[in-house]
Each structure stands twice: as C-alpha cells, then as structure tokens.
Design an enzyme around this catalytic site. Structure first.
Site: not given
Length: 398
Positions: A81, A216-217, A346
């Site tokens: 990431c 949550c992303s 994301h």
C-alpha cells in the site's frame, strides 16, 4: 546535490468504480492532469516512477506508450500500500542525486469488486505445521497465529492498543469512522460521499470486531500522479508556477526494524514511529506545527493507533486526543479531511500520492468547501504490510 524538491503539479482521478476505464486509461488521466497542473509536458520530465500492483509488471513502459515515449528511465515500483509514496520517493531521490531537475511519479489500481485482499490467507492449509522452505514461506499464519486477513490484522492492532491503554471500545472506533464519512461529504473525488450516524456504523455488517463494513477502507479504482522539480529549476519558471509549488520538506521511507520479538507478525507501530521521527527531523518541524494530516486509515482501528505513532498526541493518549474533537475538520489538528481511505477509497498503489494530493491542495488554498483555512504545513502517511511506511511533510510556498 539539490537541497529542496517541490511538487510542481499533482492530480488524482475520481476514486470509485470505473467500469469503462482500465489502468492505462486511469494512469494517463492522472499523469496528463499532473502535467497540466504543473504547466509542463513529457519532454520536460527526466525520470518516471510508476506503481501498479495488480496485473501489469511493466506498467510504466505501457503507460509511456499512452502519454509519450521520450526515452527516459522508468522505474516500476511495488511496495504494497506504500507503492505510490515509494514511486514519489524514487522521483525525489533522482532529483536530489542531480540526475534530473524534473520527475514524475504515478500510482494506479483497479480494485472495485475485489472483495477482501487476503493474500496468502486465501490458500488452503492443513492443521499441522510442516517445513516447506526458507523462513518467511514456512507456513501460512492464518488461523494458527491470529489472522492474515487485513480487517482482522488491524482489528487486533486496535484491540491491543485498547487493552494496553484503555478507553478504546467499539463505540470509539465507530466514532472515528463517523468523522471520516462526515468529511467525505465535502470531497467530490471520494468514492463514497455519504454521512453515517454512529448507530448505522455500529449496526453495519461486522467484518472483524470491532471493524464493521463502514469502518473498513473501500476497494475501488483510481490513480494519482505528481510532477516534482528541483528548487533551482523552479526558480526559472513563471511566478504562478512558483506560487502554487508545494515544498517537500521531508520524504521518508522505512521498513521493519530488527527487534527481539516475533519477526513474522507485522509491527505497524514501530516503523511508523521511526518514519515520523525522521520526517520531523528532516523538515525541522514537530507535530505541533502541523495544520492537517492525511494518515493511512485502512480501518478505523488503524487511525487511532497512528495518532500515537505519528506523535499527534502523547504516548498512550490517542483515545483522549480523539475524544477532544481535535481530529475533526474544525478541530485543532484535522485528520483525514478527505474522508480517509474509509470513504475516499483505497486503490492501493494510488493511495500514497492521493494522500499527498489532499494535503497539497489545502496548502495551495484550493480545497473548496473542505479547505482548512491558513494551512501551511501538512503530513501525509501511508503504510503497506510487509512492511513499508512512507511519511511526507509538505509546506506552503513562502
């Protein structure tokens, strides 16, 4: 060696579902947007670093065919990431080494519909340990030592912080998500722009306690790109280009340090603390000088621990720091004004540059309704398990 490197142009696509665009379409949109924002073209660029984790090992060269092949060196970057932030750091280092006076970094991913990114946890495994190879590939950990699914990993990290310092309960983590979703309503580029009540967040589908779905992303599609320039070159450009340039006061990348503890389980805390400390020293500023922060809230539980890791509060005081209201847009130190990964989305390789785009946009005074007034110094943070942590500190042009 060049002393200072500046962001001359930066752009991110809308994050979300782009069914009619592939990674080359998205990457091209981001790069051409960044070049246009900078007021330069591909012939001005001396190096390119491109990040794309899923699907295209030689993505940078493929992207060049769309935006202009000029024979420059291309670095294909993969760092979980932290891929986007790492690509930017590659371009910065090339300028600091004196190899070029202008560089380009881009990160792109298509992840909408990908579901949980479970990695090796998705592989079938037996119930007993068997030696299978060198260290690091001996045995999948999922179900044997906690979990390797990301919601579960970061749920454990948040719960451990609460166990150690107290006060970090389900409602508090939900409150962090409530803040970020509220912020997202002012961000037209966010994948999700909907406000949720605390009750809606707590009653959402449970993914890994205490992270519900809205904590949550969001996996989505998107790209972000930045053009960076040496200070000497910047002085030769127009007054308007100089006015909008954003100084990169610190660019730091860390990995897991050795420690007398488990070398298998990820320790996002130590490498983030070390990255933050190095960045503050590099920039000659402290947490008290920051006007806004974009940190890697892949889950609500992660945001809480990173308040502490980035030195935004006293050690062990992240719960009280959040409860004080400091991290809201109108608070003392706004965090994730973009809506964060939980709302903005994301697309992993794009996230590192997208976080920097958000900070730079505020420092330029161009953030519209979500603008942090008078913002002069900001921090962007991203972390990829494996592990890698990128921290950049940006400053408004004098």
């Amino acid at each position: 060696m060049a002393d200072n490197v500046w962001i001359l142009g930066i752009h991110m696509t809308n994050f979300g579902k782009h069914r009619d665009k592939d990674t080359l379409d998205l990457g091209s949109e981001a790069v051409l947007g960044a070049l246009g924002d900078a007021g330069v073209g591909m012939p001005d660029i001396g190096v390119m670093a491109a990040g794309n984790l899923i699907g295209n090992p030689g993505y940078g060269q493929l992207l060049q065919k769309q935006i202009g092949q000029t024979g420059i060196p291309v670095f294909n970057v993969s760092n979980a990431c932290a891929t986007g932030a790492t690509a930017l750091r590659v371009a910065i280092m090339a300028i600091k080494a004196g190899e070029t006076d202008m560089g380009l970094a881009v990160g792109v991913e298509k992840l909408s519909g990908a579901g949980l990114l479970t990695g090796s946890a998705a592989k079938k495994q037996g119930s007993t340990w068997e030696r299978e190879g060198r260290f690091g590939a001996v045995k999948d950990l999922d179900g044997l030592v906690g979990t390797e699914t990301m919601p579960g990993v970061f749920a454990q990290i948040g719960m451990e912080y609460g166990h150690r310092y107290g006060g970090a309960d389900f409602e508090l983590f939900a409150g962090i998500a409530e803040k970020n979703h509220a912020h997202s309503t002012l961000n037209p580029k966010a994948a999700y722009q909907k406000r949720f009540t605390l009750e809606q967040i707590m009653n959402d589908v449970m993914i890994a306690y205490p992270n519900t779905r809205s904590m949550c992303s969001a996996n989505c599609d998107g790209a972000a790109a930045a053009v960076v320039v040496s200070e000497a070159k910047l002085r030769t450009l127009s007054p308007e280009q100089q006015r909008r340039a954003v100084k990169i006061s610190a660019s730091v990348l860390t990995s897991d340090p050795w420690q007398e503890a488990c070398q298998v389980l990820p320790d996002i805390n130590t490498l983030t603390r070390q990255a933050a400390q190095q960045a503050y020293e590099q920039a000659g500023v402290g947490p008290e000088d920051l006007d806004l922060v974009e940190l890697h809230d892949c889950f609500a539980t992660a945001e809480l621990v990173h308040y502490d890791n980035l030195g935004l509060c006293e050690p062990g005081n992240a719960v009280d720091f959040f409860k004080s209201g400091a991290t809201w847009r109108d608070g003392r130190l706004p965090v994730n004004v973009s809506g964060g990964l939980e709302s903005k989305g994301h697309p992993v390789s794009a996230t590192g540059i997208a976080n920097i785009w958000e900070v730079a946009t505020h420092l330029r005074g161009e953030a519209g309704d979500r603008q942090i007034e008078g913002a002069r110094v900001g921090l962007a943070h991203v972390i990829g398990l494996g592990s890698a942590c990128g921290v950049h500190i940006l400053e408004k042009a004098a």
